[in-house]
Design an enzyme around this catalytic site. Structure first.
Site, mmCIF file in Angstrom:
data_model
loop_
_atom_site.group_PDB
_atom_site.id
_atom_site.type_symbol
_atom_site.label_atom_id
_atom_site.label_comp_id
_atom_site.label_asym_id
_atom_site.label_seq_id
_atom_site.Cartn_x
_atom_site.Cartn_y
_atom_site.Cartn_z
ATOM 1 N N SER A 150 -56.388 -45.471 -0.857
ATOM 2 C CA SER A 150 -55.102 -45.070 -1.417
ATOM 3 C C SER A 150 -54.042 -46.096 -1.025
ATOM 4 O O SER A 150 -54.204 -46.823 -0.042
ATOM 5 C CB SER A 150 -54.700 -43.692 -0.873
ATOM 6 O OG SER A 150 -53.337 -43.405 -1.136
ATOM 7 N N TYR A 163 -53.672 -38.301 6.284
ATOM 8 C CA TYR A 163 -54.209 -38.883 5.051
ATOM 9 C C TYR A 163 -54.115 -40.405 5.104
ATOM 10 O O TYR A 163 -55.080 -41.113 4.808
ATOM 11 C CB TYR A 163 -53.415 -38.339 3.857
ATOM 12 C CG TYR A 163 -53.924 -38.794 2.511
ATOM 13 C CD1 TYR A 163 -55.027 -38.188 1.924
ATOM 14 C CD2 TYR A 163 -53.288 -39.820 1.813
ATOM 15 C CE1 TYR A 163 -55.497 -38.585 0.683
ATOM 16 C CE2 TYR A 163 -53.753 -40.240 0.576
ATOM 17 C CZ TYR A 163 -54.855 -39.615 0.020
ATOM 18 O OH TYR A 163 -55.313 -40.029 -1.209
#
Length: 258
Positions: A150, A163
């Site tokens: 990401s 995350y």
């Protein structure tokens, strides 16, 4: 003179996609199947797994959907065993399964919440890629390992430390895998999506304030779509990427460079 095979023809190829029952994972699985690959989808939701398998059936290849929590070592081992029993081999593995965090402030984040996210997004990727690498080494014919990271690996993400930590670590792990396994013909790359419309991201993207502040910073002028990752998956699985390894490919419509 025999005609050389098309570099993107995946006939006879076996691909595994975790988190392949929706979003980016399903788009990857669909493109791989359309290119001729046999595809195995792992996911925790049995109904969505079966729905994804039905959606992919139209391409004509062999398909399998397996319920698997990638954060559970035993389940990963069992799912890999079933995958290989069904297809006889494994040529590419896309460690795509992931979850988001609770969005809590850093100082209020419990260790249990941090570990809930890293268990799937980092530990799960490790377990999946390790199982796939073991199978590829046993086959002795090389292969392709891919991890979905990401932009959070490159940019600060407030209220998303678990995350971001997982996705940043995944990129580093992929590079280390690539260097170690290159001599075995196994390549490893990470894919870094930008803002992509998926079930996981849509609650954020659909926010009026977020839409107003962030979308103007995307040079492409739109949110990404899962289909934007299908052709990339085919490339990374195919012989066309034989010399492409230890990379982190950003697919964000130009966002990070604007």
């Amino acid at each position: 003179m025999s005609e050389k095979p098309h570099p993107f023809d995946l006939t006879g190829h076996v691909a595994l996609v975790t988190g392949g029952n929706s979003g980016i994972g399903l788009a990857m699985a669909d493109a791989l199947a359309a290119a001729g690959a046999s595809v195995c989808v792992w996911g925790t939701n049995a109904e969505r797994n079966e729905a994804a398998a039905r959606e992919l059936e139209g391409h004509g290849g062999k398909l399998l959907a397996v319920r698997c929590d990638v954060g559970d070592e035993e389940q990963v081992a069992q799912a890999m065993e079933r995958t290989v029993e069904t297809f006889g081999r494994l040529d590419s593995c896309f460690a795509n399964a992931g979850i988001g965090g609770a969005g809590s402030r850093f100082v209020d984040t419990e260790l249990s919440e941090f570990r809930r996210v890293t268990r799937v997004d980092l530990d799960g990727a490790f377990l999946t890629l390790r199982a796939a690498a073991r199978q590829m080494l046993a086959q002795g014919e090389g292969g392709s390992l891919v991890g979905t990271s990401s932009l959070a690996a490159r940019q600060g993400q407030p209220r998303g430390q678990a995350y971001a930590a997982s996705k940043g670590a995944l990129v580093s792990m992929i590079k280390s895998i690539a260097i170690e396994l290159a001599r075995h013909g196994i390549r490893a790359n990470a894919v870094l999506p930008g803002w992509v419309s998926t079930p996981l991201a849509d609650p954020t993207l659909d926010s009026e304030a977020f839409h107003r502040k962030v979308l103007p910073r995307v040079p492409a002028g739109r949110w990404g779509e899962p289909g934007d990752f299908g052709s990339l998956a085919v490339y990374l699985a195919s012989p066309a990427s034989a010399y492409h390894t230890a990379d982190a490919l950003t697919v964000d419509g130009g966002y990070v460079n604007f």
